[in-house]
Design an enzyme around this catalytic site. Structure first.
Site, PDB file in Angstrom:
ATOM      1  N   GLY A 164       0.815  -1.210   0.000  1.00 51.20           N
ATOM      2  CA  GLY A 164       0.000   0.000   0.000  1.00 51.20           C
ATOM      3  C   GLY A 164       0.848   1.260   0.000  1.00 51.20           C
ATOM      4  O   GLY A 164       2.022   1.250   0.365  1.00 51.20           O
ATOM      5  N   CYS A 165       0.239   2.368  -0.393  1.00 48.78           N
ATOM      6  CA  CYS A 165       1.012   3.599  -0.578  1.00 48.78           C
ATOM      7  C   CYS A 165       1.412   4.274   0.732  1.00 48.78           C
ATOM      8  O   CYS A 165       2.538   4.729   0.862  1.00 48.78           O
ATOM      9  CB  CYS A 165       0.276   4.562  -1.492  1.00 48.78           C
ATOM     10  SG  CYS A 165      -1.386   4.978  -0.980  1.00 48.78           S
ATOM     11  N   TYR A 166       0.530   4.353   1.719  1.00 44.46           N
ATOM     12  CA  TYR A 166       0.898   5.013   2.975  1.00 44.46           C
ATOM     13  C   TYR A 166       1.988   4.256   3.733  1.00 44.46           C
ATOM     14  O   TYR A 166       2.985   4.855   4.145  1.00 44.46           O
ATOM     15  CB  TYR A 166      -0.325   5.246   3.868  1.00 44.46           C
ATOM     16  CG  TYR A 166      -1.291   6.259   3.301  1.00 44.46           C
ATOM     17  CD1 TYR A 166      -0.872   7.535   2.938  1.00 44.46           C
ATOM     18  CD2 TYR A 166      -2.629   5.938   3.121  1.00 44.46           C
ATOM     19  CE1 TYR A 166      -1.752   8.462   2.413  1.00 44.46           C
ATOM     20  CE2 TYR A 166      -3.519   6.864   2.598  1.00 44.46           C
ATOM     21  CZ  TYR A 166      -3.074   8.123   2.240  1.00 44.46           C
ATOM     22  OH  TYR A 166      -3.955   9.035   1.722  1.00 44.46           O
ATOM     23  N   THR A 168       4.149   2.208   2.487  1.00 42.64           N
ATOM     24  CA  THR A 168       5.357   2.277   1.672  1.00 42.64           C
ATOM     25  C   THR A 168       6.083   3.597   1.893  1.00 42.64           C
ATOM     26  O   THR A 168       7.293   3.632   2.105  1.00 42.64           O
ATOM     27  CB  THR A 168       5.014   2.108   0.175  1.00 42.64           C
ATOM     28  OG1 THR A 168       4.437   0.822  -0.018  1.00 42.64           O
ATOM     29  CG2 THR A 168       6.245   2.254  -0.700  1.00 42.64           C
ATOM     30  N   GLY A 169       5.335   4.696   1.854  1.00 42.57           N
ATOM     31  CA  GLY A 169       5.943   6.012   2.060  1.00 42.57           C
ATOM     32  C   GLY A 169       6.558   6.146   3.439  1.00 42.57           C
ATOM     33  O   GLY A 169       7.692   6.609   3.581  1.00 42.57           O
TER      34      GLY A 169
END
Length: 185
Positions: A164-166, A168-169
């Site tokens: 997922g993006c959150y 990962t960031g």
């Protein structure tokens, strides 16, 4: 879907460890898929070099359409699709899931869990784009950049969850600071 999620998908079926670029080449991806299915498909060279079958369960949704669009440009993969009128047919979905070398689940959590339970083919690699399996101990967290051992785990796993993006960031920014001792673990 962010391009990172696609790189997780490609890393899951890549086999080269020489470089990140080489890991995503068509030859490397075919090699990874061949090694995952060579025991059940041993025999003719024609079978070993056949295009690998990818089934995107949920390909009519936003994420599925983006994954399909990117993978459709590759001549070393065959995307198998379900007929529109059979999208809700459990038996047809199960047939395609077990026919595929790699299944990409682009579904809501409950539907991903249902689809994953349909896998009977031990050689099928499943990549889930939902949150259903992100912290499941039986699935590999699909973040190969965490470490070389994580990259190896993603490459060899049959069940991979998209981070997922959150997460990962956050992880990409904080992990180097933890590794350097700048912030506590």
């Amino acid at each position: 879907m962010k391009s990172y999620a696609l790189s997780v998908i490609l890393a899951a079926i890549a086999s080269s460890s020489t470089s990140d670029v080489a890991a995503f080449s068509p030859t490397s991806i075919n090699s990874r898929l061949q090694s995952s299915s060579s025991t059940s498909r041993a025999g003719s060279n024609q079978q070993l070099y056949a295009k690998k079958k990818i089934f995107i369960d949920g390909e009519a949704g936003t994420t599925g359409l983006q994954v399909r669009d990117r993978l459709a440009k590759r001549d070393d993969l065959e995307i198998i699709s379900i007929a529109d009128e059979l999208r809700k047919d459990v038996n047809e979905r199960k047939r395609l899931i077990n026919e595929a070398d790699c299944v990409i689940l682009c579904l809501p959590d409950d539907a991903s869990k249902e689809a994953a339970s349909m896998v009977e083919n031990d050689n099928t690699v499943v990549i889930d784009a939902s949150t259903a399996f992100r912290v499941d101990d039986d699935w590999t967290y699909g973040f190969p950049e965490l470490s070389s051992s994580q990259k190896d785990a993603v490459k060899s796993s049959k069940r991979i969850s998209n981070p997922g993006c959150y997460p990962t960031g956050f992880i990409a920014l904080v992990k180097p600071l933890v590794d350097a001792g700048i912030i506590p673990a």
